[in-house]
Design an enzyme around this catalytic site. Structure first.
Site, mmCIF file in Angstrom:
data_model
loop_
_atom_site.group_PDB
_atom_site.id
_atom_site.type_symbol
_atom_site.label_atom_id
_atom_site.label_comp_id
_atom_site.label_asym_id
_atom_site.label_seq_id
_atom_site.Cartn_x
_atom_site.Cartn_y
_atom_site.Cartn_z
ATOM 1 N N HIS A 148 0.827 -1.217 0.000
ATOM 2 C CA HIS A 148 0.000 0.000 0.000
ATOM 3 C C HIS A 148 0.853 1.256 0.000
ATOM 4 O O HIS A 148 2.051 1.221 0.274
ATOM 5 C CB HIS A 148 -0.917 0.026 1.228
ATOM 6 C CG HIS A 148 -2.121 -0.852 1.084
ATOM 7 N ND1 HIS A 148 -2.088 -2.194 1.360
ATOM 8 C CD2 HIS A 148 -3.392 -0.579 0.684
ATOM 9 C CE1 HIS A 148 -3.288 -2.719 1.132
ATOM 10 N NE2 HIS A 148 -4.088 -1.770 0.714
ATOM 11 N N LYS A 152 -0.897 4.895 4.648
ATOM 12 C CA LYS A 152 -1.929 4.010 5.213
ATOM 13 C C LYS A 152 -1.723 3.900 6.728
ATOM 14 O O LYS A 152 -0.604 3.690 7.190
ATOM 15 C CB LYS A 152 -1.863 2.627 4.553
ATOM 16 C CG LYS A 152 -2.919 1.671 5.065
ATOM 17 C CD LYS A 152 -3.124 0.500 4.116
ATOM 18 C CE LYS A 152 -4.115 -0.505 4.690
ATOM 19 N NZ LYS A 152 -5.424 0.108 4.998
HETATM 20 N N1 NAD Z 1 -12.965 -0.664 1.879
HETATM 21 C C1 NAD Z 1 -12.207 -0.156 0.899
HETATM 22 O O1 NAD Z 1 -12.385 -0.479 -0.294
HETATM 23 C C2 NAD Z 1 -11.156 0.854 1.260
HETATM 24 C C3 NAD Z 1 -10.422 1.501 0.269
HETATM 25 C C4 NAD Z 1 -9.516 2.469 0.653
HETATM 26 C C5 NAD Z 1 -9.357 2.766 2.004
HETATM 27 N N2 NAD Z 1 -10.066 2.094 2.926
HETATM 28 C C6 NAD Z 1 -9.997 2.414 4.344
HETATM 29 O O2 NAD Z 1 -10.715 3.628 4.542
HETATM 30 C C7 NAD Z 1 -10.156 4.339 5.647
HETATM 31 C C8 NAD Z 1 -9.803 5.742 5.183
HETATM 32 O O3 NAD Z 1 -8.762 5.680 4.228
HETATM 33 P P1 NAD Z 1 -8.203 7.038 3.557
HETATM 34 O O4 NAD Z 1 -7.006 6.638 2.789
HETATM 35 O O5 NAD Z 1 -9.312 7.769 2.901
HETATM 36 O O6 NAD Z 1 -7.747 7.807 4.889
HETATM 37 P P2 NAD Z 1 -7.585 9.393 5.083
HETATM 38 O O7 NAD Z 1 -6.765 9.550 6.328
HETATM 39 O O8 NAD Z 1 -7.126 10.031 3.832
HETATM 40 O O9 NAD Z 1 -9.076 9.898 5.347
HETATM 41 C C9 NAD Z 1 -9.767 9.726 6.558
HETATM 42 C C10 NAD Z 1 -10.483 11.049 6.814
HETATM 43 O O10 NAD Z 1 -11.422 10.855 7.863
HETATM 44 C C11 NAD Z 1 -11.402 12.010 8.686
HETATM 45 N N3 NAD Z 1 -11.970 11.649 9.976
HETATM 46 C C12 NAD Z 1 -11.380 11.027 11.032
HETATM 47 N N4 NAD Z 1 -12.278 10.829 12.012
HETATM 48 C C13 NAD Z 1 -13.471 11.319 11.550
HETATM 49 C C14 NAD Z 1 -14.774 11.388 12.099
HETATM 50 N N5 NAD Z 1 -15.037 10.931 13.325
HETATM 51 N N6 NAD Z 1 -15.771 11.925 11.344
HETATM 52 C C15 NAD Z 1 -15.511 12.406 10.119
HETATM 53 N N7 NAD Z 1 -14.277 12.389 9.559
HETATM 54 C C16 NAD Z 1 -13.269 11.832 10.268
HETATM 55 C C17 NAD Z 1 -9.928 12.414 8.718
HETATM 56 O O11 NAD Z 1 -9.767 13.755 9.093
HETATM 57 C C18 NAD Z 1 -9.524 12.155 7.264
HETATM 58 O O12 NAD Z 1 -9.747 13.274 6.442
HETATM 59 C C19 NAD Z 1 -8.978 3.502 6.121
HETATM 60 O O13 NAD Z 1 -9.398 2.665 7.180
HETATM 61 C C20 NAD Z 1 -8.625 2.660 4.913
HETATM 62 O O14 NAD Z 1 -7.983 1.457 5.238
HETATM 63 C C21 NAD Z 1 -10.948 1.137 2.594
HETATM 64 O O1 LIG Z 2 -5.667 2.727 1.147
HETATM 65 C C1 LIG Z 2 -6.108 2.011 2.074
HETATM 66 O O2 LIG Z 2 -5.945 2.307 3.278
HETATM 67 C C2 LIG Z 2 -6.842 0.793 1.742
HETATM 68 N N1 LIG Z 2 -7.369 0.103 2.711
HETATM 69 C C3 LIG Z 2 -8.164 -1.058 2.583
HETATM 70 C C4 LIG Z 2 -7.556 -2.192 3.378
HETATM 71 O O3 LIG Z 2 -7.008 -1.938 4.473
HETATM 72 O O4 LIG Z 2 -7.663 -3.331 2.969
HETATM 73 C C5 LIG Z 2 -8.489 -1.438 1.162
HETATM 74 C C6 LIG Z 2 -7.451 -1.055 0.187
HETATM 75 C C7 LIG Z 2 -7.028 0.403 0.323
#
Ligand code: NAD
Ligand SMILES: O=C(O)C1=N[C@H](C(=O)O)CCC1
Length: 264
Positions: A148, A152
């Site tokens: 990643h 992350k």
């Molecule tokens: N399920 C998927 O397909 C997928 C894909 C990408 C990322 N993710 C996950 O999504 C999450 C976010 O990833 P990201 O790269 O966007 O992170 P990021 O840090 O860029 O964004 C998270 C945002 O949430 C905000 N935040 C924190 N607490 C909050 C709250 N209580 N209310 C509102 N906003 C709040 C932060 O200020 C930040 O802007 C991670 O857990 C990541 O692993 C999942």
């Molecule tokens: O960018 C991230 O953070 C991502 N989180 C998810 C994970 O933890 O599996 C999905 C992929 C991107």
């Protein structure tokens, strides 16, 4: 006439679904806001960046909240939405059995409400997990490598954890012993052999230039099979997110992953 898949299904006629995005200024939140704005059947009614604005989600009349925040914030957000009668689509990672059980308890008195939690909304990633689970019983060894972007916040990734769990369940269901390689034996430095999730070694790489990637390496006598998925851009998660937003109102209770929405 063009064909459509469940992922790219055209917007149905009918009233708009109002959507709130939690974590709206994060890497994923920005992309989700864009995708919701571009969808003809969805209306973006609240963008939340920080818990002090959470009340906007209810005031804005959101029917569905999409959460891409942080593992330490997401439970409070889900609790708020359930209390307010708002369906939740959650991409934030970091769920364990205890948190899942707590969400089920919160949902119990709200039989019409849905929460969907998916560690990965990428269609290819969902298929990778399925293929890995299917292949696992035919191989002696199996290891997961997730790669990643360096910002992350969690490791191993939610996807890698889920992949390892599915592999482990599939092996157990087939009566196959856990892979013998989930041992720290021979490691002269801590971490050299990765972490072990449900008997499967998992390795986490953080590297500039990457977005989200995963490999499952399977090996047996004289052959290996490597399954790999790459998300090069966060737009790759959007078809899965929109599918979940459209479906969640018809799926009460807790749903893990988007597999069932894809008919897998
Ligand atoms: N399920 C998927 O397909 C997928 C894909 C990408 C990322 N993710 C996950 O999504 C999450 C976010 O990833 P990201 O790269 O966007 O992170 P990021 O840090 O860029 O964004 C998270 C945002 O949430 C905000 N935040 C924190 N607490 C909050 C709250 N209580 N209310 C509102 N906003 C709040 C932060 O200020 C930040 O802007 C991670 O857990 C990541 O692993 C999942
Ligand atoms: O960018 C991230 O953070 C991502 N989180 C998810 C994970 O933890 O599996 C999905 C992929 C991107």
């Amino acid at each position: 006439m063009t064909s459509s898949s469940p992922v790219t299904a055209p917007a149905p006629d009918g009233p708009l679904t109002s959507v709130a995005v939690l974590g709206a200024r994060g890497r994923m939140g920005v992309e989700v806001c864009r995708a919701v704005n571009e969808a003809e059947d969805l209306e973006l009614v609240a963008m939340v960046e920080g818990s002090e604005w959470l009340f906007n989600v209810a005031d804005g009349g959101a029917q569905v909240a999409v959460d891409f925040t942080r593992p330490e914030s997401v439970m409070e957000n889900i609790r708020f939405c359930i209390d307010q009668g708002i369906h939740c689509v959650v991409g934030t990672t970091g769920f364990d059995d205890e948190k899942i059980a707590t969400i089920r308890e919160w949902l119990a008195p709200k039989p019409d409400l849905g929460v969907l939690i998916a560690p990965n909304f990428g269609i290819g990633a969902v298929l990778l997990m399925k293929f890995a689970a299917e292949a696992a019983r035919f191989f002696t060894s199996v290891e997961v490598v997730e790669l990643h972007h360096p910002n992350k916040v969690d490791a191993p990734s939610g996807t890698a954890t889920r992949t390892a769990q599915l592999i482990s369940q599939a092996r157990a269901a087939a009566g196959v012993a856990p892979a013998p390689d989930a041992t720290q034996e021979g490691a002269s430095l801590p971490g050299a052999r990765g972490a072990v999730v449900d008997g499967v070694p998992v390795h986490a790489v953080r590297l500039a230039g990457l977005v989200a990637h995963e490999e499952v390496l399977l090996g047996t006598h004289g052959e290996t099979l490597t399954l790999r998925h790459d998300s090069y851009d966060r737009s790759s998660f959007m078809p899965g997110v929109l599918l979940a937003v459209r479906e969640i109102q018809r799926r009460p209770g807790l749903t893990i992953g988007i597999e069932s929405l894809l008919g897998l």
